[in-house]
Design an enzyme around this catalytic site. Structure first.
Site, PDB file in Angstrom:
ATOM      1  N   HIS A 356      42.104  42.331  38.353  1.00 19.79           N
ATOM      2  CA  HIS A 356      41.546  42.307  39.707  1.00 19.79           C
ATOM      3  C   HIS A 356      41.531  43.648  40.409  1.00 19.79           C
ATOM      4  O   HIS A 356      41.133  43.739  41.567  1.00 19.79           O
ATOM      5  CB  HIS A 356      42.341  41.345  40.591  1.00 19.79           C
ATOM      6  CG  HIS A 356      41.971  39.910  40.377  1.00 19.79           C
ATOM      7  ND1 HIS A 356      40.973  39.295  41.098  1.00 19.79           N
ATOM      8  CD2 HIS A 356      42.439  39.001  39.515  1.00 19.79           C
ATOM      9  CE1 HIS A 356      40.869  38.045  40.694  1.00 19.79           C
ATOM     10  NE2 HIS A 356      41.745  37.837  39.728  1.00 19.79           N
ATOM     11  N   LYS A 544      38.836  41.742  56.504  1.00 19.97           N
ATOM     12  CA  LYS A 544      39.431  41.835  55.170  1.00 19.97           C
ATOM     13  C   LYS A 544      40.830  42.413  55.349  1.00 19.97           C
ATOM     14  O   LYS A 544      41.183  42.839  56.450  1.00 19.97           O
ATOM     15  CB  LYS A 544      38.597  42.745  54.253  1.00 19.97           C
ATOM     16  CG  LYS A 544      38.250  44.094  54.915  1.00 19.97           C
ATOM     17  CD  LYS A 544      37.331  44.959  54.063  1.00 19.97           C
ATOM     18  CE  LYS A 544      35.910  44.513  54.024  1.00 19.97           C
ATOM     19  NZ  LYS A 544      35.474  43.963  52.750  1.00 19.97           N
ATOM     20  N   ARG A 545      41.632  42.408  54.297  1.00 17.96           N
ATOM     21  CA  ARG A 545      42.946  43.025  54.435  1.00 17.96           C
ATOM     22  C   ARG A 545      42.807  44.491  54.854  1.00 17.96           C
ATOM     23  O   ARG A 545      41.821  45.158  54.523  1.00 17.96           O
ATOM     24  CB  ARG A 545      43.706  42.916  53.107  1.00 17.96           C
ATOM     25  CG  ARG A 545      44.180  41.497  52.821  1.00 17.96           C
ATOM     26  CD  ARG A 545      45.120  40.999  53.917  1.00 17.96           C
ATOM     27  NE  ARG A 545      46.353  41.734  53.932  1.00 17.96           N
ATOM     28  CZ  ARG A 545      47.487  41.342  53.353  1.00 17.96           C
ATOM     29  NH1 ARG A 545      47.534  40.173  52.742  1.00 17.96           N
ATOM     30  NH2 ARG A 545      48.564  42.085  53.386  1.00 17.96           N
ATOM     31  N   LYS A 550      39.705  50.334  51.717  1.00 19.17           N
ATOM     32  CA  LYS A 550      38.641  49.552  52.350  1.00 19.17           C
ATOM     33  C   LYS A 550      38.025  50.294  53.547  1.00 19.17           C
ATOM     34  O   LYS A 550      36.991  49.922  54.070  1.00 19.17           O
ATOM     35  CB  LYS A 550      39.168  48.190  52.783  1.00 19.17           C
ATOM     36  CG  LYS A 550      39.546  47.286  51.594  1.00 19.17           C
ATOM     37  CD  LYS A 550      40.121  45.975  52.071  1.00 19.17           C
ATOM     38  CE  LYS A 550      40.575  45.053  50.945  1.00 19.17           C
ATOM     39  NZ  LYS A 550      39.478  44.270  50.343  1.00 19.17           N
ATOM     40  N   THR A 652      34.623  39.606  48.028  1.00 23.29           N
ATOM     41  CA  THR A 652      33.961  38.312  48.129  1.00 23.29           C
ATOM     42  C   THR A 652      33.502  38.040  49.555  1.00 23.29           C
ATOM     43  O   THR A 652      32.601  37.221  49.767  1.00 23.29           O
ATOM     44  CB  THR A 652      34.878  37.154  47.663  1.00 23.29           C
ATOM     45  OG1 THR A 652      36.155  37.292  48.290  1.00 23.29           O
ATOM     46  CG2 THR A 652      35.019  37.144  46.154  1.00 23.29           C
ATOM     47  N   LYS A 656      30.137  36.012  51.300  1.00 24.07           N
ATOM     48  CA  LYS A 656      30.152  35.022  52.389  1.00 24.07           C
ATOM     49  C   LYS A 656      29.211  35.466  53.517  1.00 24.07           C
ATOM     50  O   LYS A 656      28.475  34.659  54.089  1.00 24.07           O
ATOM     51  CB  LYS A 656      31.571  34.846  52.935  1.00 24.07           C
ATOM     52  CG  LYS A 656      32.580  34.356  51.903  1.00 24.07           C
ATOM     53  CD  LYS A 656      34.012  34.494  52.424  1.00 24.07           C
ATOM     54  CE  LYS A 656      35.027  34.433  51.308  1.00 24.07           C
ATOM     55  NZ  LYS A 656      36.351  34.947  51.717  1.00 24.07           N
TER      56      LYS A 656
END
Ligand SMILES: *Cc1c(COP(=O)(O)O)cnc(C)c1O
Length: 819
Positions: A356, A544-545, A550, A652, A656
């Protein structure tokens, strides 16, 4: 499912009486939630039993998804949807003067996961059941799930998530299936009572593992699969002797010690673990799950294990459950006297591994001393796996000692769980096309060269039942009105929407739906956190986290830049924008927490500056989780997917957003690439350095953030505002962020995630977004185009890919039960 309204009403009232000694007029909202859920559970159980019966009837291969995380969220609404009785139940409740929406909101999220990895496991379970595959989850029943986040004075503060405070109406405790898991002790060798020479453990600490089953209801089918979560307790329990001697703490020591194993989810997403308790959690649920499978096998087929791989595919969700590999070796050898070669043959045909992440810090490795003390026999087995592997490796690369050392499962005092997985599993997959390519070419290059046949890609997906049907009913109606039903089980059908991209009436309706969903979110944020948003502004969302890769920092820098422009130049004109953030940080991740503080500090400033007018608004949504996500995606216009290229394995939330008609503003990273491929780049906003650009700079050591500051004074100003008192009079709060960008701290290179390098390209892409939004109709067209081309990103497709290439399982239809 046939729904008997009268029976349901009776069940509900009976539940309230039995459980709470109340009638409806006295019941609290939570009492009602519990009683409604219990009544729904009553409807699920016959199908659940029928499913189990069907799987037993004729032996079929089943898949078991082992995962330390299942981020399930709420179950009531989703179960009603999948059972196809949502409207009926709503009507029954309405007739009883009960507001369904209020009841639904009483359910705590089952937050047994950090982020994407745990949510993927949940989407997979939904798809498996919906597609009639015999596939189940095995995990941990954490007493406390993902922490509750509150923002206090701009800082994240963590509170325990006591999700089991009230009983969980969905779980069924299966004390009849409890097993024992052993830790520590000494390895002995000797004769068993039946005269076999075997290894066994003496003086081990024994812990009871009790399974709790949750039903996984397929959409419009009779299949109900099982998520089995293990809870730890002590076999010695509470010591009455010590208690009577008034040694109260000692009296409960054993009990607490055992229960601590499943006490709490570690809140590190993509981060180092390394703690003994974490390894205990991993071994605890893996051992319990494998004992469960083997016991069941032995009851049905006896101790000839040759058929085991024909009846079980075990998918390991990242390295967290990899200790299951030596555990199955142990069970077969030490409990059933199977020889090494035979056991290895079974094991290596049973397990498959999903990688992952390519972040180095997230690859699990355990200190030998920790591992050996806790799991002495398992360590011995890993050593033997490695000893045999090294013989292979030496004959393959006789001269290459460096490679032999690097690939050794045990080296430098540590056990490398990913290496153990790749060597032992018959399949190794990445989670998006770029990610798999990078695994093959870079991170796992040596392994790909050794075992090319094992490597494959399985691009992640999401279930449209939860993320579209359930969370965005208006858009769902819009779709069904145009292309009929069917897309709920085959998302590729959405392509039929393509022909409405030039239909003005459809585009108008689409705009109205988005507007409506934005108003719903506005209302929610008004009530939950007293934030007032403008529903006529662009909703630009990054949820998101919180992680440096990110790059929430890039997003907030752009906002600081816009704020500077607006305050310097009153004629600077942009469409009104609301920037929405939602993110939890790992509790020990200092820089991530400082970024949260920065976002909230900028928000406070921007939102209270009269000069800004309505042009900018910044909102941090507290305690981001599945149930909040369900409200956010339908309301989003812009999907922020701005990770440093090469760092996000898949993502992901990008999917969405896409099915809910938000346009992707993203780097060429993870599954964004495939999103742009499907939707067409012209229907989104791709930008930024590519992974190739970044690898080039990395290998040439040619990245110098300073050149970007010199070239772009507006950027230099933003970076300087971290320390010049603009946002913090002490000049200290954000200094660490500043220094990490400019100088590099703690041995890191400066700006390790290329925030400054991508800033200008990001600003330009944001300008395109603003300009594109002015043409509402064309925006809506792009939106519809995205929705029409989102079919690939259903987890149904992902599951079919796993089934075809890895699991080789078959559908089992569960017959309608007669009552
Ligand atoms: C989908 C989802 C995630 C994953 O988001 P990414 O942007 O892909 O990291 C995390 N948390 C929740 C609650 C989600 O629903």
């Amino acid at each position: 499912m046939r729904f008997d309204a009268e029976l349901f009403r009776k069940n509900l009232a009976a539940r309230l009486r039995r459980q709470y000694g109340k009638d409806i007029s006295q019941a609290t909202n939570h009492n009602l939630f519990d009683a409604v859920s219990a009544s729904v559970q009553e409807l699920i159980i016959p199908a659940w039993m029928a499913t189990r019966r069907q799987y037993e009837k004729k032996p079929v291969k089943q898949v078991y998804y082992l995962s330390a995380e299942f981020l399930m969220g709420r179950a009531l609404s989703n179960n009603l949807l999948n059972l196809g009785i949502k409207d009926e139940v709503k009507k029954v409740l309405k007739d009883m003067d009960i507001n369904y929406d209020v009841i639904e909101d009483e359910e705590p999220d089952a937050g047994l996961g950090n982020g994407g990895l745990g949510r993927l496991a949940a989407c997979f379970l939904d798809s498996l059941a919906t597609l009639d595959y015999p596939g189940h989850g095995y995990g941990i029943r954490y007493e406390y799930g993902m922490f509750e986040q509150r923002i206090e004075k701009g800082y994240q503060v963590e509170y325990p998530d006591n999700w089991l405070k009230h009983r969980d109406p969905w779980e069924v405790k299966r004390s009849d299936l409890e097993v024992r898991v052993k830790f520590g002790g000494e390895i002995k060798y000797g004769k068993t009572p039946d005269g076999q020479d075997r290894f066994y453990i003496e003086n081990a600490e024994e812990v009871i593992a009790t399974p709790y089953d949750m039903p996984v209801v397929g959409f419009q089918t009779n299949t109900v699969n099982t998520l089995r979560l293990w809870q730890a307790s002590s076999p010695n329990g509470f010591d009455l002797q010590l208690f009577n001697e008034m040694r109260y703490n000692e009296a409960v020591f054993n009990q607490n010690n055992a229960e601590n194993i499943t006490r709490v989810l570690y809140p590190n997403d993509n981060g180092p673990q390394g703690k003994t308790l974490r390894l205990k959690q991993q071994y605890f649920f893996c051992s319990a799950s494998l004992q469960d499978l083997v016991h069941h096998y032995v009851i049905n087929y006896g101790t000839d294990f040759s058929k085991f791989p024909d009846l079980h595919a075990i998918q390991l969700n990242d390295t967290h459950p990899v200790v299951a590999i030596p555990e199955l070796m142990r069970i077969l050898m030490d409990e059933y006297s199977i020889g090494w070669d035979e056991a290895w043959n079974i094991v290596s045909k049973t397990f498959a591994y999903t990688n992952h992440t390519i972040l180095a810090e997230a690859l699990e490795k355990w200190d030998i001393s920790i591992f050996q003390n806790l799991l002495p026999r398992i360590y011995q087995i890993v050593e033997e796996i490695n000893r045999r592997f090294l013989i292979e490796l030496r004959s393959r690369y006789p001269e290459d000692y460096k490679k032999q050392n690097h690939m050794s499962i045990i080296h430098d005092g540590k056990i490398y769980m990913a290496w153990l997985a790749i060597h032992s599993c018959f399949s190794v997959n990445g989670v998006a096309s770029l990610h798999t390519q990078l695994l093959k070419e870079k991170e796992l290059k040596d392994w790909y060269e050794l075992y090319p046949q094992k490597f494959n890609n399985k691009t992640n997906g999401i279930t449209q039942r939860r993320w579209l049907c359930d969370s965005n009913p208006e858009l769902s109606k819009f779709i069904t009105k145009r292309i009929g039903h069917g897309w709920e089980k085959d998302l590729t059908k959405l392509i039929e929407l393509e022909k409405f991209c030039d239909d003005d009436e459809s585009l108008r309706e689409l705009i109205e739906i988005k507007q409506h969903n934005k108003e719903v979110l506005v209302d929610y944020l008004k009530h939950t956190q007293n934030d007032f948003l403008d529903p006529d502004s662009i909703f630009d969302v990054q949820v998101k986290r919180l992680h440096e890769y990110k790059r929430q920092l890039l997003n907030i820098f752009h906002i600081m830049y816009l704020y500077n422009r607006i305050t310097q130049d009153p004629t600077f004109d942009i469409p009104n924008r609301t920037f929405i953030f939602g993110a939890k940080s790992a509790s020990g991740y200092r820089r991530a927490k400082t970024i949260i503080k920065l976002i909230n500090t900028v928000a406070e400033r921007v939102n209270n500056d009269r000069r800004v007018g309505g042009k900018l608004r910044v909102v941090f949504v507290e305690n981001y989780r599945v149930s909040v996500a369900e409200k956010i995606f339908p309301a989003a216009d812009v999907s922020e997917q701005i990770s440093t290229a090469g760092k996000e394995a898949s993502g992901t939330s990008n999917m969405k957003f896409m099915v809910n008609g938000a346009l992707t503003l993203g780097t060429m990273d993870g599954a964004n690439i495939e999103i742009f491929e499907e939707a067409g780049k012209e229907n989104g906003f791709p930008f930024g350095l590519t992974s190739e650009d970044i690898f080039k700079m990395e290998s040439e050591h040619s990245y110098n953030p300073q050149t970007y500051l010199e070239r772009n004074p507006a950027l230099a100003k933003v970076v300087n505002q971290l320390i010049d008192g603009t946002y913090d009079p002490t000049h200290q709060l954000f200094k660490e962020i500043h220094d990490s960008l400019i100088y590099g701290v703690e041995g890191q290179r400066p700006d390790p995630y290329y925030v400054l390098a991508d800033f200008e390209l990001y600003v330009k892409a944001q300008e395109k977004v603003a300009k594109a939004y002015l043409d509402k109709k064309n925006w809506a067209k792009k939106t519809l185009h995205n929705i029409a081309h989102s079919g690939k990103f259903s987890s149904d497709r992902t599951i079919e890919d796993y089934v075809r290439d890895i699991w080789h399982i078959h559908k089992v239809e569960v017959p309608q039960i007669e009552e």
